[in-house]
Scaffold this motif. Structure first.
Motif, mmCIF file in Angstrom:
data_model
loop_
_atom_site.group_PDB
_atom_site.id
_atom_site.type_symbol
_atom_site.label_atom_id
_atom_site.label_comp_id
_atom_site.label_asym_id
_atom_site.label_seq_id
_atom_site.Cartn_x
_atom_site.Cartn_y
_atom_site.Cartn_z
ATOM 1 N N ASP A 99 -5.878 -9.081 -70.351
ATOM 2 C CA ASP A 99 -5.798 -10.790 -70.250
ATOM 3 C C ASP A 99 -4.515 -11.032 -70.825
ATOM 4 N N ARG A 100 -3.988 -10.519 -72.097
ATOM 5 C CA ARG A 100 -2.893 -11.052 -72.672
ATOM 6 C C ARG A 100 -1.548 -10.607 -72.002
ATOM 7 N N MET A 101 -1.661 -9.349 -71.510
ATOM 8 C CA MET A 101 -0.350 -8.868 -70.794
ATOM 9 C C MET A 101 -0.197 -9.706 -69.397
ATOM 10 N N LEU A 102 -1.147 -10.236 -68.813
ATOM 11 C CA LEU A 102 -1.222 -10.575 -67.550
ATOM 12 C C LEU A 102 -1.237 -12.277 -67.707
ATOM 13 N N SER A 103 -1.230 -12.937 -68.905
ATOM 14 C CA SER A 103 -1.064 -14.344 -68.761
ATOM 15 C C SER A 103 0.348 -14.858 -68.739
ATOM 16 N N PHE A 104 0.141 -16.106 -68.098
ATOM 17 C CA PHE A 104 1.445 -16.838 -67.722
ATOM 18 C C PHE A 104 1.833 -17.480 -68.779
ATOM 19 N N ASP A 105 1.133 -17.600 -69.839
ATOM 20 C CA ASP A 105 1.512 -17.942 -71.125
ATOM 21 C C ASP A 105 1.962 -17.119 -72.220
ATOM 22 N N GLY A 106 2.873 -17.259 -73.029
ATOM 23 C CA GLY A 106 3.351 -16.532 -74.341
ATOM 24 C C GLY A 106 4.482 -15.497 -73.721
ATOM 25 N N ASN A 107 4.527 -14.398 -74.881
ATOM 26 C CA ASN A 107 5.620 -13.577 -74.597
ATOM 27 C C ASN A 107 5.167 -12.410 -73.844
ATOM 28 N N THR A 108 5.078 -12.843 -72.518
ATOM 29 C CA THR A 108 4.670 -11.709 -71.325
ATOM 30 C C THR A 108 5.701 -11.692 -70.049
ATOM 31 N N ALA A 109 5.664 -10.685 -69.469
ATOM 32 C CA ALA A 109 6.540 -10.621 -68.066
ATOM 33 C C ALA A 109 6.064 -11.781 -67.144
ATOM 34 N N PRO A 110 4.899 -11.896 -66.979
ATOM 35 C CA PRO A 110 4.581 -12.970 -65.953
ATOM 36 C C PRO A 110 5.147 -14.491 -66.390
ATOM 37 N N TYR A 111 5.023 -14.655 -67.784
ATOM 38 C CA TYR A 111 5.847 -15.819 -67.984
ATOM 39 C C TYR A 111 7.181 -15.929 -67.842
ATOM 40 N N LEU A 112 7.930 -14.816 -68.136
ATOM 41 C CA LEU A 112 9.333 -14.891 -67.869
ATOM 42 C C LEU A 112 9.717 -14.911 -66.418
ATOM 43 N N GLN A 113 8.981 -14.074 -65.647
ATOM 44 C CA GLN A 113 9.058 -14.060 -64.249
ATOM 45 C C GLN A 113 8.823 -15.278 -63.601
ATOM 46 N N TYR A 114 7.796 -15.856 -64.079
ATOM 47 C CA TYR A 114 7.508 -17.389 -63.578
ATOM 48 C C TYR A 114 8.681 -18.408 -63.802
ATOM 49 N N ALA A 115 9.037 -18.268 -65.234
ATOM 50 C CA ALA A 115 10.081 -19.190 -65.518
ATOM 51 C C ALA A 115 11.422 -19.020 -64.659
ATOM 52 N N HIS A 116 11.746 -17.555 -64.400
ATOM 53 C CA HIS A 116 12.912 -17.525 -63.284
ATOM 54 C C HIS A 116 12.626 -18.148 -62.182
ATOM 55 N N ALA A 117 11.440 -17.858 -61.459
ATOM 56 C CA ALA A 117 10.904 -18.197 -60.054
ATOM 57 C C ALA A 117 11.110 -19.717 -60.044
ATOM 58 N N ARG A 118 10.685 -20.403 -61.120
ATOM 59 C CA ARG A 118 10.565 -21.814 -61.210
ATOM 60 C C ARG A 118 11.963 -22.501 -61.158
ATOM 61 N N ILE A 119 12.732 -21.681 -61.532
ATOM 62 C CA ILE A 119 14.292 -22.269 -61.586
ATOM 63 C C ILE A 119 14.709 -22.097 -60.254
ATOM 64 N N ARG A 120 14.530 -20.894 -59.549
ATOM 65 C CA ARG A 120 15.006 -20.725 -58.315
ATOM 66 C C ARG A 120 14.484 -21.596 -57.257
ATOM 67 N N SER A 121 13.212 -22.219 -57.652
ATOM 68 C CA SER A 121 12.523 -23.160 -56.783
ATOM 69 C C SER A 121 13.246 -24.522 -56.812
ATOM 70 N N ILE A 122 13.925 -24.642 -57.963
ATOM 71 C CA ILE A 122 14.639 -26.179 -58.079
ATOM 72 C C ILE A 122 15.428 -25.954 -56.875
ATOM 73 N N PHE A 123 16.141 -24.728 -56.944
ATOM 74 C CA PHE A 123 17.336 -25.017 -55.649
ATOM 75 C C PHE A 123 16.752 -24.924 -54.251
ATOM 76 N N ARG A 124 15.576 -24.221 -54.164
ATOM 77 C CA ARG A 124 14.842 -24.244 -52.926
ATOM 78 C C ARG A 124 14.625 -25.776 -52.487
ATOM 79 N N ARG A 125 13.758 -26.496 -53.385
ATOM 80 C CA ARG A 125 13.557 -27.889 -53.315
ATOM 81 C C ARG A 125 14.823 -28.784 -52.817
ATOM 82 N N ALA A 126 15.908 -28.412 -53.164
ATOM 83 C CA ALA A 126 17.128 -29.208 -53.100
ATOM 84 C C ALA A 126 17.749 -28.646 -51.703
ATOM 85 N N GLY A 127 17.258 -27.543 -51.162
ATOM 86 C CA GLY A 127 18.073 -26.755 -49.982
ATOM 87 C C GLY A 127 19.381 -26.186 -50.554
#
Ligand code: ARG
Length: 583
Positions: free
Chosen positions: A454-482
């Motif tokens: 549960d901890r390692m797969l959490s989207f909160d905290g010092n985990t890979a999913p948190y960092l991967q999600y942070a990265h993907a969210r930034i990329r989505s800013i660009f997608r939204r703006a085309g």
């Protein structure tokens, strides 16, 4: 601007150090470190005025004043203030931070210099044993070793991967006989599925029960060591069955190891005689209880008696130590290594330390060639005991990895039902495997860690999913703006708002963190930094509108977003973790 590319550091602390060093050295009439450190009260603080004043027999605040008055920090700092007994607090100017951020963003390597003194580094990692299950200790070695390979390669070192599998020794007699009893096809089917432990246990049980089997096994070892062709072929089949299985695990894990990297214990057998001769010639070999041993300085047993490293057993057989010594010679003399990293569990510390000590005494590890045991702790279950499966056996690595991907698939489905099958599978693999790797890498490796899904797969905290999600969210800013990353212009960066300053300070610290993680074999420091960076980005994004801002500000903030995303992706990549574009 044209001219030669600027290779000076983008790290503000390093730049300030470079500017102040001449001032300090001039005052002291000797090379002097200004001691520039991060600060809680400002962006940085200079601590070196106090010790300098002491050597000069002067008032520290006066010395600090002299440093401020030198003017070398004008432009770089918007405020330089003396505090307390003689510290100097620095606030970097927006112009300076903007310039460093622009340079970083325009650089493919994101401000990370290639090392000025490249080394040839051999990384000994993974190293499972033939016909034995890979356990979580091998997982740790594989994951940590692979991150170190990537870090050293990135820094410009020449890296040689060596998978020192256990593929030699007395048990191979019984393993080959068991292989013959089962028939090659049956054996291959079982081993191919990863039933390595069963195979080993069956062979062991027969050895315990049957004298006839013992006889055959002993004869088989002799034949193997004597170079009998048919036995050699059987041995190779057995090794191949296991390494094929190891490869399926490496595939799932996404590590760099290939068959080219295999350098098992068997490889060093032909050289062992020469190793022993060299120890004899050097006058290091002694007799102890009928065995040939070396007593390395500084090693004693509980009774305080000198502890021997056994080179040749009473029976004439060579030891694990003999093969490791031969291996040191090979790495230094044939491969030209000047740094040997052994990513091996903490229980082998004494063995490796003794091997290194003997190698140094024999002159095989001269000044300038370092051998380092990159030790790691245990993986614990939620009960804080060694991780075990429900049936009480040690956990099979493949099962663990498959479960990670299954769990991640469910998570990704829930987070983003729109992804098509192919992308969902790819993202789930990145998240599941990334989570397992990150959990392993993000605590100081010498400590034990608790394997907690549960901890390692959490989207909160010092985990890979948190960092991967942070990265993907930034990329989505660009997608939204085309937009895509290419439409970003690094030269538009203007660092103004406090949240922009905070973000840029984190980004600019990255090259030093990567260098430190590489030098100290400490991937967890990079993890901590990436986590900080992702959090700092979140607060930047809360305080600083990006797409809704005016044109100039929008361009600058988009460039900062892109710089952050690239820094995160590069950092994760150095840890062997993928950063999907969307999740
Ligand atoms: N095969 C060993 C094990 O499973 C690890 C070998 C580590 N490397 C070395 N050069 N001794 O414990």
């Amino acid at each position: 601007m044209t001219g030669a590319p600027d290779h000076s550091s983008v790290d503000p602390l390093e730049r300030v150090t470079a500017l102040l060093e001449p001032v300090f050295s001039e005052l002291a009439s000797a090379p002097t470190d200004p001691v520039v450190r991060p600060s809680d009260h400002a962006d940085a603080q200079v601590n070196g005025a106090l010790p300098l004043a002491k050597t000069l027999g002067r008032n520290p605040r006066e010395v600090a004043q002299g440093i401020v008055d030198s003017g070398v920090l004008d432009g770089v700092c918007s405020s330089v203030e003396i505090a307390g007994p003689g510290f100097v607090n620095l606030v970097f100017s927006g112009g300076f931070l903007s310039e460093m951020a622009r340079r970083t963003a325009a650089d493919e390597r994101l401000g990370c210099a290639v090392t000025a003194a490249p080394r040839t580094v051999v990384v000994d990692y993974s190293a499972p044993n033939v016909a034995k299950e890979m356990h979580v200790g091998h997982l740790r070695s594989t994951v940590i070793g692979d991150a170190l390979v990537r870090l050293h390669e990135f820094s410009g070192d020449t890296v040689i991967r060596e998978n020192h599998i256990g593929d030699w020794g007395r048990p191979f007699g019984m393993l080959i006989e068991h292989l013959l009893d089962l028939g090659e096809d049956v054996a291959a089917a079982g081993l191919g599925q990863g039933d390595l432990d069963d195979f080993y246990k069956q062979a062991n049980a027969k050895f315990a029960d049957s004298e006839e089997f013992q006889e055959r096994s002993r004869a088989r070892v002799v034949a193997l060591q004597g170079g009998d062709a048919e036995t050699g072929a059987l041995w190779r089949r057995l090794v191949a069955m296991s390494t094929e299985y190891f490869n399926t695990v490496y595939d799932k894990l996404g590590v760099l190891l290939t068959d080219e990297d295999l350098a098992g214990e068997s490889m060093y057998q032909p050289g062992m005689r020469a190793t022993i001769d060299r120890l004899e010639t050097a006058g290091l070999m002694e007799e102890s209880d009928g065995a040939r041993v070396v007593f390395p300085d500084g090693f004693t047993n509980r009774e305080g008696e000198p502890l021997p490293l056994i080179i040749q057993a009473r029976t004439g057989g060579f030891n694990y130590a003999t093969s490791d010594l031969t291996c040191v010679i090979d790495r230094v003399e044939r491969l030209g290594a000047d740094l040997l990293l052994y990513v091996v569990g903490a229980p082998q510390q004494q063995h490796l330390e003794m091997v290194f000590a003997v190698a140094r005494m024999a002159g095989w590890l001269p000044e300038g060639i370092d051998a380092v045991h990159v030790a790691f702790g245990n993986v614990l279950g939620e009960d804080r005991k060694m991780l075990r499966s429900r049936s009480g056996d040690s956990v099979k690595l493949v099962d663990l990895l498959d479960e990670a991907v299954d769990r991640a698939t469910a998570l990704v489905e829930e987070k983003n039902p729109e992804l098509d099958d192919a992308e969902r599978q790819a993202v789930a693999a990145a998240v599941g495997i990334g989570a397992v790797k990150y959990a392993d890498l993000s605590t100081d490796r010498v400590r034990d860690y608790v394997f907690d899904w549960d901890r390692m797969l959490s989207f909160d905290g010092n985990t890979a999913p948190y960092l991967q999600y942070a990265h993907a969210r930034i990329r989505s800013i660009f997608r939204r703006a085309g937009l895509d990353g290419d439409s970003v212009d690094p030269q538009t960066i203007e660092v103004v708002e406090p949240a922009e300053r905070a973000l840029v300070l984190r980004v600019l610290a990255t090259p030093s963190v990567i260098a430190d993680a590489t030098e100290s074999q400490a991937p967890h420091r990079l993890c901590t930094h990436l986590f900080d960076l992702a959090q700092t980005f979140t607060s930047f994004y809360e305080h600083c509108p990006v797409l809704k801002a005016d044109e100039r500000v929008r361009a600058s903030r988009l460039a900062l977003c892109d710089l952050t995303a690239r820094t995160l992706a590069n950092g994760l990549g150095l840890l062997g973790i993928d950063a999907p574009e969307r999740m």
